[in-house]
Write an enzyme that holds these catalytic residues in place. Structure first.
Site, PDB file in Angstrom:
ATOM      1  N   GLU A  34     -10.574  -0.790   0.094  1.00  0.00           N
ATOM      2  CA  GLU A  34     -11.660   0.352   0.369  1.00  0.00           C
ATOM      3  C   GLU A  34     -12.777  -0.432   0.321  1.00  0.00           C
ATOM      4  O   GLU A  34     -13.232  -1.224  -0.630  1.00  0.00           O
ATOM      5  CB  GLU A  34     -11.528   1.269  -1.170  1.00  0.00           C
ATOM      6  CG  GLU A  34     -10.113   1.989  -1.088  1.00  0.00           C
ATOM      7  CD  GLU A  34      -9.678   2.638  -2.302  1.00  0.00           C
ATOM      8  OE1 GLU A  34     -10.499   2.590  -3.441  1.00  0.00           O
ATOM      9  OE2 GLU A  34      -8.382   2.861  -2.477  1.00  0.00           O
TER      10      GLU A  34
ATOM     11  N   LEU B 246      -8.744   5.868   1.189  1.00  0.00           N
ATOM     12  CA  LEU B 246      -8.668   5.763  -0.283  1.00  0.00           C
ATOM     13  C   LEU B 246      -7.138   6.077  -0.850  1.00  0.00           C
ATOM     14  O   LEU B 246      -6.891   7.116  -1.021  1.00  0.00           O
ATOM     15  CB  LEU B 246      -9.738   6.650  -0.641  1.00  0.00           C
ATOM     16  CG  LEU B 246     -10.754   6.428  -1.943  1.00  0.00           C
ATOM     17  CD1 LEU B 246     -11.408   7.659  -2.072  1.00  0.00           C
ATOM     18  CD2 LEU B 246      -9.726   6.116  -2.914  1.00  0.00           C
ATOM     19  N   ALA B 247      -6.368   5.079  -0.861  1.00  0.00           N
ATOM     20  CA  ALA B 247      -5.109   5.031  -1.138  1.00  0.00           C
ATOM     21  C   ALA B 247      -4.493   3.740  -1.713  1.00  0.00           C
ATOM     22  O   ALA B 247      -3.907   2.963  -0.746  1.00  0.00           O
ATOM     23  CB  ALA B 247      -4.375   5.878  -0.053  1.00  0.00           C
ATOM     24  N   GLU B 248      -4.613   3.494  -3.010  1.00  0.00           N
ATOM     25  CA  GLU B 248      -4.057   2.381  -3.664  1.00  0.00           C
ATOM     26  C   GLU B 248      -2.682   1.893  -3.153  1.00  0.00           C
ATOM     27  O   GLU B 248      -2.158   0.822  -2.862  1.00  0.00           O
ATOM     28  CB  GLU B 248      -4.447   2.115  -5.025  1.00  0.00           C
ATOM     29  CG  GLU B 248      -6.042   2.172  -5.269  1.00  0.00           C
ATOM     30  CD  GLU B 248      -6.849   3.381  -5.049  1.00  0.00           C
ATOM     31  OE1 GLU B 248      -6.180   4.138  -5.219  1.00  0.00           O
ATOM     32  OE2 GLU B 248      -7.977   3.304  -4.962  1.00  0.00           O
TER      33      GLU B 248
ATOM     34  N   GLN C  64     -10.152  -1.877  -5.797  1.00  0.00           N
ATOM     35  CA  GLN C  64     -11.806  -1.535  -6.136  1.00  0.00           C
ATOM     36  C   GLN C  64     -12.199  -2.022  -7.663  1.00  0.00           C
ATOM     37  O   GLN C  64     -13.047  -2.907  -7.703  1.00  0.00           O
ATOM     38  CB  GLN C  64     -12.288  -0.596  -5.761  1.00  0.00           C
ATOM     39  CG  GLN C  64     -14.037  -0.638  -5.280  1.00  0.00           C
ATOM     40  CD  GLN C  64     -14.073   0.518  -4.569  1.00  0.00           C
ATOM     41  OE1 GLN C  64     -14.470   1.785  -4.980  1.00  0.00           O
ATOM     42  NE2 GLN C  64     -14.492   0.269  -3.177  1.00  0.00           N
ATOM     43  N   PHE C  65     -11.281  -1.687  -8.566  1.00  0.00           N
ATOM     44  CA  PHE C  65     -11.394  -2.091  -9.971  1.00  0.00           C
ATOM     45  C   PHE C  65     -10.168  -1.921 -10.334  1.00  0.00           C
ATOM     46  O   PHE C  65      -9.341  -1.269 -10.045  1.00  0.00           O
ATOM     47  CB  PHE C  65     -12.233  -0.907 -10.464  1.00  0.00           C
ATOM     48  CG  PHE C  65     -13.855  -1.001 -10.356  1.00  0.00           C
ATOM     49  CD1 PHE C  65     -14.503  -1.829 -11.125  1.00  0.00           C
ATOM     50  CD2 PHE C  65     -14.154  -0.473  -9.215  1.00  0.00           C
ATOM     51  CE1 PHE C  65     -15.916  -1.869 -10.834  1.00  0.00           C
ATOM     52  CE2 PHE C  65     -15.695  -0.495  -8.925  1.00  0.00           C
ATOM     53  CZ  PHE C  65     -16.499  -1.253  -9.725  1.00  0.00           C
TER      54      PHE C  65
ATOM     55  N   PHE D  20      -7.965   1.193 -11.153  1.00  0.00           N
ATOM     56  CA  PHE D  20      -7.533   1.955 -10.020  1.00  0.00           C
ATOM     57  C   PHE D  20      -6.597   1.595  -9.569  1.00  0.00           C
ATOM     58  O   PHE D  20      -5.712   1.862  -8.595  1.00  0.00           O
ATOM     59  CB  PHE D  20      -9.051   2.126  -9.280  1.00  0.00           C
ATOM     60  CG  PHE D  20     -10.059   2.766  -9.704  1.00  0.00           C
ATOM     61  CD1 PHE D  20      -9.809   3.655 -10.790  1.00  0.00           C
ATOM     62  CD2 PHE D  20     -11.085   2.277  -9.397  1.00  0.00           C
ATOM     63  CE1 PHE D  20     -11.095   4.122 -11.215  1.00  0.00           C
ATOM     64  CE2 PHE D  20     -12.480   2.685  -9.798  1.00  0.00           C
ATOM     65  CZ  PHE D  20     -12.444   3.735 -11.066  1.00  0.00           C
TER      66      PHE D  20
ATOM     67  N   PRO E   5      -2.069   3.767  -9.131  1.00  0.00           N
ATOM     68  CA  PRO E   5      -1.271   4.458  -8.006  1.00  0.00           C
ATOM     69  C   PRO E   5      -0.472   3.309  -7.505  1.00  0.00           C
ATOM     70  O   PRO E   5       0.463   3.518  -6.810  1.00  0.00           O
ATOM     71  CB  PRO E   5      -2.443   5.077  -7.160  1.00  0.00           C
ATOM     72  CG  PRO E   5      -3.601   5.153  -8.013  1.00  0.00           C
ATOM     73  CD  PRO E   5      -3.678   4.157  -8.931  1.00  0.00           C
TER      74      PRO E   5
ATOM     75  N   HIS F 295     -13.869   1.607 -15.445  1.00  0.00           N
ATOM     76  CA  HIS F 295     -14.448   0.529 -14.589  1.00  0.00           C
ATOM     77  C   HIS F 295     -14.340  -0.926 -15.367  1.00  0.00           C
ATOM     78  O   HIS F 295     -14.813  -1.643 -14.705  1.00  0.00           O
ATOM     79  CB  HIS F 295     -15.760   0.801 -14.074  1.00  0.00           C
ATOM     80  CG  HIS F 295     -15.877   1.674 -12.960  1.00  0.00           C
ATOM     81  ND1 HIS F 295     -15.511   3.152 -13.152  1.00  0.00           N
ATOM     82  CD2 HIS F 295     -16.036   1.684 -11.592  1.00  0.00           C
ATOM     83  CE1 HIS F 295     -15.737   3.662 -11.842  1.00  0.00           C
ATOM     84  NE2 HIS F 295     -16.055   2.906 -11.024  1.00  0.00           N
TER      85      HIS F 295
END
Ligand SMILES: Cc1ncc(C[n+]2csc(CCOP(=O)(O)OP(=O)(O)O)c2C)c(N)n1
Ligand SMILES: [Mg+2]
Lengths: 357, 348
Positions: free
Chosen positions: B52, B81-83, B105-106, B109, B112, B152
């Site tokens: 992302e 946007l889909a881990e 990204q972090f 997250f 998923p 985060h």
């Protein structure tokens, strides 16, 4: 055998108050003058509250802030369609709607300043804390909608997501689940056309987000999200359907994120000034103001008074936020479980000794 | 069978610098990560960076800055946007000959994607009895200390260290970040590459322009000493070095072991140091219970118990949810806590 069409999907879009002030009088919902003025007042307050948070952040008095700027009409319109017993399950850009649902402004500031007490709302406020993991809240919306159905409550659960959130598996799972069980859920996608640096068309090759509802067997509708009357009308329809047992719906509200993604972002890296200007001209607040003025319901003096009042109200929220005493570090432990287990109690004691020393 | 377009790879150079040549540019960890990606992508067409905001935005921490311009959208992919899909798609790319470097990204997250990491990436080689492999890297910033919003600041390395089939690498400085990432990319197994976001840009060090590797599975000893061993990784290494400097003033000689890889652990370096000093403190910011520190204590007990002068001690995060910004300082290990733990161990 010939090939036959067994299903067709049409996507409806609803606009009532156009960007140039054109009004579809047939579709215009019946709202008395005071209510329309109140919608405008709500939106101005949201904007003022939002702008102030950015200023606080720049002064180092706020953590990262996700601006709602440009998305006020959606939040004001949905709020007006809600009744007291409805639930709100927000994503992270619904500060305006949260305020209108009874979440105190100073708590919203506290949350974003990095204080857990900001997610502890007053008794009776039917609102979950914001959800940072994108899309994860949508299944809660299905769950609370199911709960309302099982209890036979005359209420609906509205849950929010962004255009980016529709790419997460949770979006699919939530809508699918809601469709299967006919939950009392309203899904609102605030399609502000960006997910950080990714434009909406890079999230899905589906022409609209509204049409995704069709695949779950639930109604989907696209509205102009900068048109508060269209949002309100769509929301009333969806809430009434849900409350009366008619099942869930999806509303795609097309809007634009006028600010950066958050105060940690710089949108000039990935989008053009022309695009921003185009959407600034479609800002929902001046649009509604022009409408009010056109109907003789509003003038410059009232506007000035409203803005001053909004600034005073926001200042009172900042004061309340500043007046919060520092949280007790022991709170890190106290809410982990119903009862603090012994090993955790030891860690708490250790920290208390350290803090005292 | 049409195998498609061949993908070009140059033989890797195995430049090994004990230290960076003096003339090397001074880079931050974020820049070193970016440099590693660029130099490997240059060499190996099979590498695809995806995640992302990694392309046009250059990553939210700019760790992929400039890669899209240099390598184009087929090799630097801004994903939906889909881990779960980012990792699942990477598995698909990897089993068919690509070498994906996926960014989450972090760390907060990654959940998923855990299904794909644990149920597939980590198991594919074993399930197919070696027929298929998943040479991919999963990069993600982790850890607290930057006053970030909720979710985060997590440090859940233990989740992955506990999961057989994936390697877990954590650099603590720019030089290692580049060398370890290059090793991770060249590795034939899935590697989780955890980037301590708190020190992404905290300091600069000379980092050679050319490719070099720091081998996975080897710890470093950034400070030698005789009285006690501090064991850490990521951002905690700097905390330990600070503590060691403070203790030196009181005549305490501290050795610091930077594990650099959490799976596979460099047992030899660790045990050798503890055997020498007889005392050890493990420092991590992740929660205490069943953290990687627990494994280290067990290893020391298994291999150096009789050389110990004191029980091994831990300085860790609490067994709580990571507090939001305003209380996070109370949660994170700091120099004073490490110094106090060392004194306790010495006084035992
Ligand atoms: C699961 C997950 N992945 C990544 C992020 C980081 N992140 C926060 S907001 C965001 C973009 C969200 O876009 P959208 O859903 O369109 O909402 P908007 O920000 O536009 O309101 C991303 C990638 C996150 N919070 N959660
Ligand atoms: Mg969006």
């Amino acid at each position: 055998m010939p090939r036959t069409i067994i299903h067709e999907c049409a996507v409806e879009r609803l606009e009532i108050l156009g960007p140039e002030g054109q009004l579809d009088t047939e579709l215009m919902p019946e709202l008395d003058d005071e209510t329309v003025r109140a919608l405008y007042r709500d939106m101005v307050r949201m904007r003022t509250f939002d702008d102030k948070a950015v200023k606080l952040q720049r002064q180092g008095r706020m953590g990262t802030w996700a601006q709602l700027k440009g998305q006020e009409a959606i939040q004001a319109g949905v709020a007006l369609a809600m009744i007291e017993s409805d639930w709100l399950i927000p994503a992270f850009r619904e500060h305006g709607l949260m305020l209108l649902r009874g979440v105190p402004g100073h708590l919203i500031y506290a949350y974003w300043a990095g204080d857990e007490r900001g997610a502890s709302f007053p008794e009776g406020v039917r609102c979950l804390p914001i959800a940072v993991p994108v899309g994860s809240q949508l299944t809660h919306g299905a769950g609370i909608g199911l709960s309302l159905k099982l209890r036979g409550e005359h209420a609906a659960a509205v849950t929010f997501g962004g255009d980016g959130a529709t790419s997460e598996g949770d979006f699919h799972e939530a809508l699918n689940f809601a469709g299967v069980f006919g939950t009392k859920t309203v899904f609102v996608i605030q399609n502000n056309q960006w997910a950080i640096s990714m434009p909406r068309k890079r999230q899905t090759s589906s022409p609209t987000l509204a049409q995704k509802a069709d695949a779950y067997g639930i109604p989907g509708l696209q509205v102009d999200g900068n048109d508060v009357f269209a949002v309100y009308t769509a929301a009333v329809e969806a809430f009434e359907r849900a409350r009366s047992g008619g099942g869930p719906s999806l509303i795609e509200a097309v809007t634009y994120r006028l600010g950066d993604h958050t105060t940690a972002d710089d949108a000039t890296r990935y989008r053009t000034g022309e695009e921003l200007e185009y959407w600034q001209r479609r800002d929902p607040i001046p649009r509604l103001r022009r409408h009010l003025e056109g109907r003789g319901l509003w003038d410059a003096e009232q506007d000035q008074a409203l803005k001053e009042e909004a600034v005073r109200w926001v200042a009172s929220q900042v004061d309340a936020f500043n007046a919060m005493p520092m949280a007790d570090p022991g709170d890190i432990f106290r809410f982990m479980y119903h009862e603090v287990p012994p090993a955790l109690a030891e860690q708490l004691e250790w920290l208390e000794r350290e803090v005292r020393a | 069978m049409n195998a498609g377009r061949p993908l070009h790879t140059r033989e890797p150079e195995h430049g090994l610098h004990a230290v960076a040549p003096a003339a090397s540019p001074k880079l931050t960890i974020a820049q070193a990560v970016c440099g590693a990606l660029a130099s490997e992508m240059e060499r190996d067409e099979r590498i695809i960076v995806l995640g992302e905001d990694v392309g046009i935005n250059g990553g939210v921490f700019r760790a992929t800055d400039g890669l899209l311009a240099q390598f184009g959208p087929e090799r630097v992919m801004d994903t939906p946007l889909a881990e779960g899909a980012i990792i699942g798609v990477s598995v698909g790319l990897a089993v068919t000959g690509f070498r994906p470097v996926a960014e989450i990204q972090f760390m907060g997250f990654v959940y998923p994607a855990v299904n794909q990491i644990l149920a597939h990436a980590a198991r594919m080689r074993n399930r197919t009895r070696g027929r298929l492999q998943v040479p991919m890297v999963i990069r993600m910033p982790y850890g607290g200390g930057i006053h970030a919003p909720e979710s985060h600041s997590e440090s859940y390395e233990a989740l992955f260290v506990h999961s057989p089939g994936i390697k877990v690498v954590v650099p603590s400085n720019p030089y290692d970040a580049k060398g370890l990432l290059i090793s991770a990319i060249r590795d034939e197994d899935p590697v989780m590459f955890l980037e301590p976001k708190r020190i992404y840009r905290a300091f600069r060090e000379p980092v050679p322009d050319e490719s070099y590797t720091v081998p996975i599975g080897t710890a470093a000893v950034p400070r030698t000493g005789g009285d006690v061993t501090l064991i850490a990784w990521g951002a905690m290494v700097r905390i330990c070095l600070d503590a060691a400097a403070a203790l030196e003033k009181d005549g305490v000689s501290v050795e610091v072991v930077d594990l650099r890889t959490l799976n596979p652990l460099d047992r030899d370096t660790l045990i050798e140091s503890v055997v020498k000093t007889g005392r050890a403190v493990v420092v991590h910011e992740a929660p205490r219970t069943a953290g990687v520190g627990a494994e280290i204590v067990a290893l020391i007990n298994e291999h150096a118990l009789l050389q110990l002068e004191a029980p091994v001690s831990r300085v860790t995060g609490f067994d709580t949810v990571m507090p939001y910004a305003r209380l996070e300082e109370h949660y994170l290990p700091n120099r004073d806590r490490v110094v106090a733990a060392v004194r306790n161990v010495l006084e035992f």
